[in-house]
Design a protein around this motif. Structure first.
Motif, mmCIF file in Angstrom:
data_model
loop_
_atom_site.group_PDB
_atom_site.id
_atom_site.type_symbol
_atom_site.label_atom_id
_atom_site.label_comp_id
_atom_site.label_asym_id
_atom_site.label_seq_id
_atom_site.Cartn_x
_atom_site.Cartn_y
_atom_site.Cartn_z
ATOM 1 N N GLY A 286 2.604 28.462 39.755
ATOM 2 C CA GLY A 286 2.033 27.845 38.558
ATOM 3 C C GLY A 286 3.042 27.317 37.558
ATOM 4 O O GLY A 286 2.669 26.919 36.453
ATOM 5 N N GLY A 287 4.341 27.313 37.922
ATOM 6 C CA GLY A 287 5.372 26.832 36.992
ATOM 7 C C GLY A 287 6.009 25.555 37.484
ATOM 8 O O GLY A 287 5.366 24.730 38.128
ATOM 9 N N GLY A 288 7.287 25.394 37.191
ATOM 10 C CA GLY A 288 7.988 24.176 37.585
ATOM 11 C C GLY A 288 9.485 24.336 37.422
ATOM 12 O O GLY A 288 9.978 25.443 37.187
ATOM 13 N N GLY A 289 10.179 23.215 37.524
ATOM 14 C CA GLY A 289 11.629 23.248 37.341
ATOM 15 C C GLY A 289 12.341 22.416 38.365
ATOM 16 O O GLY A 289 11.804 21.427 38.865
ATOM 17 N N HIS A 290 13.553 22.824 38.678
ATOM 18 C CA HIS A 290 14.424 22.081 39.580
ATOM 19 C C HIS A 290 14.783 22.976 40.765
ATOM 20 O O HIS A 290 14.535 24.170 40.761
ATOM 21 C CB HIS A 290 15.699 21.653 38.875
ATOM 22 N N ARG A 291 15.470 22.358 41.746
ATOM 23 C CA ARG A 291 15.849 23.099 42.950
ATOM 24 C C ARG A 291 16.704 24.334 42.625
ATOM 25 O O ARG A 291 16.533 25.394 43.201
ATOM 26 C CB ARG A 291 16.628 22.139 43.856
ATOM 27 N N VAL B 250 9.348 33.960 33.467
ATOM 28 C CA VAL B 250 10.246 34.236 34.593
ATOM 29 C C VAL B 250 11.247 33.093 34.747
ATOM 30 O O VAL B 250 10.861 31.922 34.824
ATOM 31 C CB VAL B 250 9.447 34.404 35.906
ATOM 32 N N SER B 251 12.526 33.452 34.775
ATOM 33 C CA SER B 251 13.599 32.486 35.038
ATOM 34 C C SER B 251 14.147 32.734 36.425
ATOM 35 O O SER B 251 14.430 33.877 36.781
ATOM 36 C CB SER B 251 14.755 32.670 34.041
ATOM 37 N N MET B 252 14.310 31.682 37.203
ATOM 38 C CA MET B 252 14.880 31.818 38.550
ATOM 39 C C MET B 252 16.043 30.843 38.713
ATOM 40 O O MET B 252 16.011 29.726 38.197
ATOM 41 C CB MET B 252 13.823 31.512 39.607
ATOM 42 N N ARG B 253 17.042 31.279 39.463
ATOM 43 C CA ARG B 253 18.165 30.416 39.804
ATOM 44 C C ARG B 253 18.456 30.568 41.287
ATOM 45 O O ARG B 253 18.216 31.629 41.871
ATOM 46 C CB ARG B 253 19.425 30.794 39.003
ATOM 47 N N SER B 254 19.022 29.500 41.881
ATOM 48 C CA SER B 254 19.381 29.535 43.296
ATOM 49 C C SER B 254 20.808 29.037 43.449
ATOM 50 O O SER B 254 21.296 28.264 42.621
ATOM 51 C CB SER B 254 18.439 28.624 44.073
ATOM 52 N N SER C 103 1.022 21.977 30.565
ATOM 53 C CA SER C 103 0.910 23.416 30.296
ATOM 54 C C SER C 103 2.081 23.920 29.458
ATOM 55 O O SER C 103 2.012 24.995 28.878
ATOM 56 C CB SER C 103 0.840 24.194 31.606
ATOM 57 N N ARG C 104 3.157 23.144 29.380
ATOM 58 C CA ARG C 104 4.331 23.547 28.597
ATOM 59 C C ARG C 104 4.195 23.158 27.125
ATOM 60 O O ARG C 104 5.105 23.378 26.340
ATOM 61 C CB ARG C 104 5.588 22.898 29.183
ATOM 62 N N LEU C 105 3.041 22.544 26.771
ATOM 63 C CA LEU C 105 2.906 22.024 25.409
ATOM 64 C C LEU C 105 1.995 22.870 24.527
ATOM 65 O O LEU C 105 1.776 22.541 23.354
ATOM 66 C CB LEU C 105 2.391 20.574 25.455
ATOM 67 N N ALA D 75 17.144 25.681 39.430
ATOM 68 C CA ALA D 75 16.714 26.418 38.229
ATOM 69 C C ALA D 75 15.236 26.136 37.997
ATOM 70 O O ALA D 75 14.847 24.980 37.865
ATOM 71 C CB ALA D 75 17.511 25.982 37.012
ATOM 72 N N ALA D 76 14.442 27.177 37.959
ATOM 73 C CA ALA D 76 13.005 26.973 37.776
ATOM 74 C C ALA D 76 12.405 28.197 37.096
ATOM 75 O O ALA D 76 13.082 29.222 36.914
ATOM 76 C CB ALA D 76 12.327 26.716 39.120
ATOM 77 N N GLY D 77 11.142 28.076 36.714
ATOM 78 C CA GLY D 77 10.510 29.194 36.030
ATOM 79 C C GLY D 77 8.996 29.098 36.086
ATOM 80 O O GLY D 77 8.442 28.070 36.454
ATOM 81 N N PHE D 78 8.347 30.191 35.741
ATOM 82 C CA PHE D 78 6.884 30.216 35.685
ATOM 83 C C PHE D 78 6.459 31.364 34.792
ATOM 84 O O PHE D 78 7.288 32.184 34.372
ATOM 85 C CB PHE D 78 6.287 30.352 37.101
ATOM 86 N N THR D 79 5.162 31.412 34.489
ATOM 87 C CA THR D 79 4.604 32.529 33.731
ATOM 88 C C THR D 79 4.036 33.536 34.715
ATOM 89 O O THR D 79 3.120 33.210 35.479
ATOM 90 C CB THR D 79 3.493 32.039 32.778
ATOM 91 N N HIS E 195 13.124 15.016 33.035
ATOM 92 C CA HIS E 195 13.961 14.939 34.237
ATOM 93 C C HIS E 195 13.561 15.985 35.283
ATOM 94 O O HIS E 195 14.371 16.311 36.148
ATOM 95 C CB HIS E 195 15.446 15.090 33.869
ATOM 96 N N HIS E 196 12.349 16.517 35.171
ATOM 97 C CA HIS E 196 11.888 17.482 36.174
ATOM 98 C C HIS E 196 11.208 16.742 37.330
ATOM 99 O O HIS E 196 10.270 15.982 37.108
ATOM 100 C CB HIS E 196 10.884 18.454 35.561
ATOM 101 N N ALA E 197 11.659 17.027 38.545
ATOM 102 C CA ALA E 197 11.045 16.393 39.719
ATOM 103 C C ALA E 197 9.566 16.748 39.803
ATOM 104 O O ALA E 197 8.763 15.995 40.354
ATOM 105 C CB ALA E 197 11.771 16.820 40.987
HETATM 106 P P1 AMP Z 1 14.680 28.600 32.238
HETATM 107 O O1 AMP Z 1 14.812 29.648 33.285
HETATM 108 O O2 AMP Z 1 13.714 28.952 31.173
HETATM 109 O O3 AMP Z 1 16.023 28.151 31.739
HETATM 110 O O4 AMP Z 1 14.030 27.349 32.968
HETATM 111 C C1 AMP Z 1 14.606 26.799 34.114
HETATM 112 C C2 AMP Z 1 13.850 25.547 34.492
HETATM 113 O O5 AMP Z 1 12.534 25.877 34.862
HETATM 114 C C3 AMP Z 1 13.735 24.557 33.362
HETATM 115 O O6 AMP Z 1 13.931 23.280 33.923
HETATM 116 C C4 AMP Z 1 12.335 24.710 32.858
HETATM 117 O O7 AMP Z 1 11.831 23.517 32.405
HETATM 118 C C5 AMP Z 1 11.580 25.196 34.069
HETATM 119 N N1 AMP Z 1 10.546 26.153 33.676
HETATM 120 C C6 AMP Z 1 10.756 27.382 33.154
HETATM 121 N N2 AMP Z 1 9.602 28.011 32.906
HETATM 122 C C7 AMP Z 1 8.613 27.161 33.274
HETATM 123 C C8 AMP Z 1 7.168 27.213 33.265
HETATM 124 N N3 AMP Z 1 6.502 28.274 32.808
HETATM 125 N N4 AMP Z 1 6.496 26.132 33.722
HETATM 126 C C9 AMP Z 1 7.143 25.036 34.170
HETATM 127 N N5 AMP Z 1 8.496 24.939 34.210
HETATM 128 C C10 AMP Z 1 9.228 25.966 33.778
#
Ligand code: AMP
Ligand code: MN
Ligand code: MN
Length: 352
Positions: A316-321, A298-302, A114-116, A323-327, A134-136
């Protein structure tokens, strides 16, 4: 049969690539005929790791004699200002001009198809697809997957594959990989900053690259309008200390109108989360960046109490413990409410 497939997946994603995975990846590259066409792709809204690992690896392939080589990413073919001094930019073509059926497609730093964006079809139209990531949460969508969740950046995986292919690091490759490494480790501040990360940094610096110049360009140069825009967007941040079982949530948002009023490009908002996540009273921080009316990146950090990748995957998104994000879809309040609804389930319980 499913048991075998399941355990192979667990090996690939949990423990990083096996020797067989590395050998298969190396074989894909070495099997290319002299006329072989290679397309390099990375995730939408490319960051330093996506561009840096892709272009650094591309320059390595060029050293190996790969002649038909393109690099691209989905969406508008605009390289964010901080990355416009990077080596290897001459490899880039707009997504619309990318080879429709390459012999090999190599995908960098994308956790899922979905990121492509519009490039997703290349995974199946190419003869083979090699995934470096490197995403789990990576779903293993390549023919061969080099996914190392322990790696600080995709560039760590790219460096290893280049070494196995016998490509020596030159200054240009090193600069690309250094941009990637510093971007994803927050300039060596984040948890993934292992001794191996510093050893890689040492090898990159030994080629003669200039870390001061690179950091100034990539991290420390913004238009004045972006400074004013940050002032406004940070001024509307909300702190909700009771969320996440008392660990706290802080969030803000930036609209397309905010960008237009300050005459700024969307990339400037990538650094916004770093100002928001400083908030001592919140474990979780979020920034909603409007991409179209009703849609938000959406950008998230913990800080560690909440696994934000669980929140992101649930939405519906992905990322790491950390730092992660979604639409996100809907109004600001609807998106924030969806996040609030996932926080408790994403709390990291002692021993679990
Ligand atoms: P960012 O907040 O954009 O710096 O992203 C933080 C992490 O979340 C990165 O590892 C991204 O690959 C992942 N990420 C951000 N947005 C998405 C998304 N829409 N779907 C999947 N992974 C995401
Ligand atoms: Mn990335
Ligand atoms: Mn990355």
């Amino acid at each position: 049969m499913t048991g075998t497939a399941g355990s192979q997946l667990a090996t690939a994603v949990g423990a990083g690539p096996t020797q067989a995975d590395w050998a298969a990846a190396e074989a894909l590259v070495r099997a290319l005929p002299p006329t072989g066409r290679v397309l390099l792709i990375c995730h939408v809204n490319p960051d330093g790791d996506a561009l840096g690992s892709m272009l650094g690896f591309g320059l390595g392939l060029r050293q190996l004699g790969v002649r038909h080589l393109q690099a691209t990413f989905p969406g508008p073919p605009e390289v964010p200002e901080p990355f416009r001094g990077m080596p290897g930019l001459d490899l880039l073509v707009p997504a619309s001009a990318a080879d429709p059926d390459p012999d090999l497609v190599i995908c960098f730093d994308a956790a899922s198809e979905s990121r492509l964006g519009e490039l997703v079809g290349r995974l199946s139209s190419a003869r083979a697809a090699l995934v470096l990531d490197h995403h789990a949460s990576n779903t293993g969508f390549g023919t061969v997957n080099l996914v190392d969740p322990a790696a600080a950046a995709t560039s760590v995986v790219a460096d290893e594959l280049l070494a196995r292919l016998g490509v020596p690091l030159d200054r240009a490759i090193a600069e690309c990989l250094y941009v990637a490494l510093t971007t994803d480790t927050g300039s060596f501040r984040f948890e993934a900053t292992t001794p191996a990360v510093h050893q890689l940094a040492a090898r990159l610096l030994a080629t003669g690259i200039s870390p001061g110049d690179i950091s100034r360009r990539v991290f420390d140069t913004r238009p004045f309008g972006a400074v004013r825009l940050f002032g406004e967007v940070l001024g509307r941040a909300r702190l909700e200390p009771a969320e996440a079982d008392g660990r706290g949530l802080v969030w803000t948002f930036a609209t397309l109108d905010d960008l237009a009023r300050h005459d700024q490009r969307p990339y400037v908002l990538e650094a916004l989360i770093d100002s928001v996540r400083c908030t001592a009273e919140a474990d979780v921080s979020c920034v909603l960046k409007q991409t179209t009316p009703g849609e938000w990146a959406v950008s998230m950090r913990s800080k560690g109490a909440v696994d934000v990748s669980r929140v992101a995957v649930a939405l519906g998104g992905g990322g790491h413990r950390f730092a992660a994000g979604f639409t996100g879809r809907g109004t600001v309040e609807q998106v924030v409410e969806a996040i609030r609804g996932q926080l408790d389930a994403a709390l990291i319980r002692p021993g679990g």
